[in-house]
Design an enzyme around this catalytic site. Structure first.
Site, PDB file in Angstrom:
ATOM      1  N   ASP A  39      -4.465  -8.466  12.976  1.00  0.00           N
ATOM      2  CA  ASP A  39      -5.013  -7.658  14.075  1.00  0.00           C
ATOM      3  C   ASP A  39      -6.160  -8.375  14.766  1.00  0.00           C
ATOM      4  O   ASP A  39      -6.286  -8.335  15.994  1.00  0.00           O
ATOM      5  CB  ASP A  39      -5.495  -6.300  13.553  1.00  0.00           C
ATOM      6  CG  ASP A  39      -4.331  -5.369  13.249  1.00  0.00           C
ATOM      7  OD1 ASP A  39      -3.217  -5.624  13.746  1.00  0.00           O
ATOM      8  OD2 ASP A  39      -4.536  -4.383  12.517  1.00  0.00           O
ATOM      9  N   ASP A  57      -8.490  -6.942   8.950  1.00  0.00           N
ATOM     10  CA  ASP A  57      -7.068  -7.280   9.045  1.00  0.00           C
ATOM     11  C   ASP A  57      -6.924  -8.563   9.874  1.00  0.00           C
ATOM     12  O   ASP A  57      -7.187  -8.572  11.079  1.00  0.00           O
ATOM     13  CB  ASP A  57      -6.307  -6.126   9.695  1.00  0.00           C
ATOM     14  CG  ASP A  57      -4.808  -6.358   9.647  1.00  0.00           C
ATOM     15  OD1 ASP A  57      -4.094  -5.533   9.079  1.00  0.00           O
ATOM     16  OD2 ASP A  57      -4.348  -7.398  10.182  1.00  0.00           O
ATOM     17  N   ARG A  66       2.963  -6.486   4.600  1.00  0.00           N
ATOM     18  CA  ARG A  66       2.626  -5.764   3.381  1.00  0.00           C
ATOM     19  C   ARG A  66       2.808  -4.278   3.634  1.00  0.00           C
ATOM     20  O   ARG A  66       2.209  -3.728   4.543  1.00  0.00           O
ATOM     21  CB  ARG A  66       1.162  -6.076   3.059  1.00  0.00           C
ATOM     22  CG  ARG A  66       0.811  -5.937   1.639  1.00  0.00           C
ATOM     23  CD  ARG A  66      -0.565  -6.472   1.390  1.00  0.00           C
ATOM     24  NE  ARG A  66      -1.601  -5.721   2.089  1.00  0.00           N
ATOM     25  CZ  ARG A  66      -2.841  -5.598   1.653  1.00  0.00           C
ATOM     26  NH1 ARG A  66      -3.190  -6.192   0.527  1.00  0.00           N
ATOM     27  NH2 ARG A  66      -3.722  -4.908   2.311  1.00  0.00           N
ATOM     28  N   THR A 123       2.749   0.795  -0.695  1.00  0.00           N
ATOM     29  CA  THR A 123       2.945   0.154  -2.010  1.00  0.00           C
ATOM     30  C   THR A 123       2.166  -1.159  -2.129  1.00  0.00           C
ATOM     31  O   THR A 123       1.993  -1.675  -3.237  1.00  0.00           O
ATOM     32  CB  THR A 123       4.430  -0.188  -2.217  1.00  0.00           C
ATOM     33  OG1 THR A 123       4.807  -1.161  -1.223  1.00  0.00           O
ATOM     34  CG2 THR A 123       5.314   1.042  -2.058  1.00  0.00           C
TER      35      THR A 123
HETATM   36  C1  PRP Z   1      -1.893  -9.936   5.625  1.00  0.00           C
HETATM   37  C2  PRP Z   1      -2.252 -11.378   5.354  1.00  0.00           C
HETATM   38  C3  PRP Z   1      -1.360 -11.712   4.187  1.00  0.00           C
HETATM   39  C4  PRP Z   1      -1.330 -10.431   3.417  1.00  0.00           C
HETATM   40  C5  PRP Z   1      -2.254 -10.557   2.253  1.00  0.00           C
HETATM   41  O1  PRP Z   1      -0.723  -9.827   6.317  1.00  0.00           O
HETATM   42  O2  PRP Z   1      -2.070 -12.200   6.470  1.00  0.00           O
HETATM   43  O3  PRP Z   1      -0.079 -12.135   4.547  1.00  0.00           O
HETATM   44  O4  PRP Z   1      -1.793  -9.400   4.302  1.00  0.00           O
HETATM   45  O5  PRP Z   1      -2.163  -9.463   1.414  1.00  0.00           O
HETATM   46  P1  PRP Z   1      -1.567  -9.566  -0.067  1.00  0.00           P
HETATM   47  O6  PRP Z   1      -2.184 -10.781  -0.687  1.00  0.00           O
HETATM   48  O7  PRP Z   1      -2.019  -8.294  -0.697  1.00  0.00           O
HETATM   49  O8  PRP Z   1      -0.080  -9.661   0.037  1.00  0.00           O
HETATM   50  P2  PRP Z   1      -0.128  -8.401   6.774  1.00  0.00           P
HETATM   51  O9  PRP Z   1       0.785  -7.855   5.718  1.00  0.00           O
HETATM   52  O10 PRP Z   1      -1.249  -7.522   7.223  1.00  0.00           O
HETATM   53  O11 PRP Z   1       0.820  -8.792   7.971  1.00  0.00           O
HETATM   54  P3  PRP Z   1       0.457  -9.369   9.422  1.00  0.00           P
HETATM   55  O12 PRP Z   1      -0.057 -10.782   9.226  1.00  0.00           O
HETATM   56  O13 PRP Z   1       1.762  -9.347  10.122  1.00  0.00           O
HETATM   57  O14 PRP Z   1      -0.573  -8.489  10.047  1.00  0.00           O
HETATM   58  N1  URA Z   2      -4.635  -8.509   4.668  1.00  0.00           N
HETATM   59  C1  URA Z   2      -5.629  -8.677   5.563  1.00  0.00           C
HETATM   60  O1  URA Z   2      -5.366  -9.012   6.738  1.00  0.00           O
HETATM   61  N2  URA Z   2      -6.891  -8.454   5.171  1.00  0.00           N
HETATM   62  C2  URA Z   2      -7.204  -8.103   3.930  1.00  0.00           C
HETATM   63  O2  URA Z   2      -8.392  -7.929   3.624  1.00  0.00           O
HETATM   64  C3  URA Z   2      -6.164  -7.936   3.004  1.00  0.00           C
HETATM   65  C4  URA Z   2      -4.886  -8.156   3.404  1.00  0.00           C
END
Ligand code: PRP
Ligand code: URA
Length: 209
Positions: A203, A200, A104, A108
């Protein structure tokens, strides 16, 4: 509109509390997410069709049930979705796993695709898309959109925690998709994080922060 299933089983709720706790480190976080994925898997697979086969027990011949119909596929949204794959594979070890890589954009909040590798027969499978967090719903909606481009018609979405905004987005973009969650939280904050959420997910799973 897709149905929303909120899984309020006490074991799921207890483990979810531990997962949310900021003192829970990556090792325990991974273990708990894996366990919850298995528990949620019972409900997600509840409507799999059955058929009868003839078998012979040590005592007599009988008819007994086996799973019929479409084969299953599990599609984690990278990275954090990976934390829910093994928990489901324990229940359906023959399922194939496809990967969709999305992150994400922090400015944006729109999803950016960086990887997609799916089983060749993905369009014939009943798919379970997994991601712990359904926040704005942008990532899950995009992942489901890719799968539909490949001809997939039978898709469920399984998330640990959802924000109301994410549920609304999926129900609007993909009204054919049922959503399975263990909690619907209050809201999103200004950075698009679920409140109270768990922070997160990627993380916390991999200790990258
Ligand atoms: C997180 C989570 C989802 C997304 C949710 O991933 O695992 O995929 O955010 O957010 P949204 O519903 O607003 O799209 P992230 O983009 O942090 O990537 P990562 O798993 O690689 O850390
Ligand atoms: N992605 C995450 O990992 N946590 C949140 O709360 C939202 C998006």
């Amino acid at each position: 509109m897709g149905k929303l299933h909120v899984m309020d089983h006490p074991l799921i709720q207890h483990k979810l509390t531990l997962i949310r706790d900021k003192e829970t480190g990556p090792k325990e976080f991974r273990e708990l997410l894996d366990e919850v994925a298995t528990l949620m898997g019972y409900e997600v697979t509840r409507d799999l069709p059955l058929t009868e086969v003839d078998i012979e027990t040590p005592v007599s011949r009988t008819k007994s049930k086996v799973i019929a119909g479409k084969k299953l596929g599990i599609v984690p949204v990278l990275r954090a979705g990976l934390g829910m794959v093994d928990g489901l594979l324990k229940l359906v070890p023959a399922a194939r796993v496809g990967h969709v890589g999305l992150y994400r954009d922090p400015e944006t909040l729109n999803p950016v695709e960086y990887y997609c590798k799916l089983p060749a027969d993905v369009f014939e499978r009943q798919l379970i898309v997994v991601d712990p967090m359904l926040a704005t719903g942008g990532s899950a909606s995009a992942a489901i959109g890719f799968l539909k481009e490949y001809g997939c018609t039978s898709i469920k979405l399984m998330c640990l925690i959802a924000a109301p905004e994410g549920i609304e987005r999926i129900q609007k973009d993909h009204p054919d998709v049922d959503i399975y969650v263990s909690a619907v939280d209050e809201k999103l904050n200004d950075h698009g994080y679920i409140v109270p959420g768990l922070g997160d997910a990627g993380d916390r799973l991999y200790g990258t922060k």
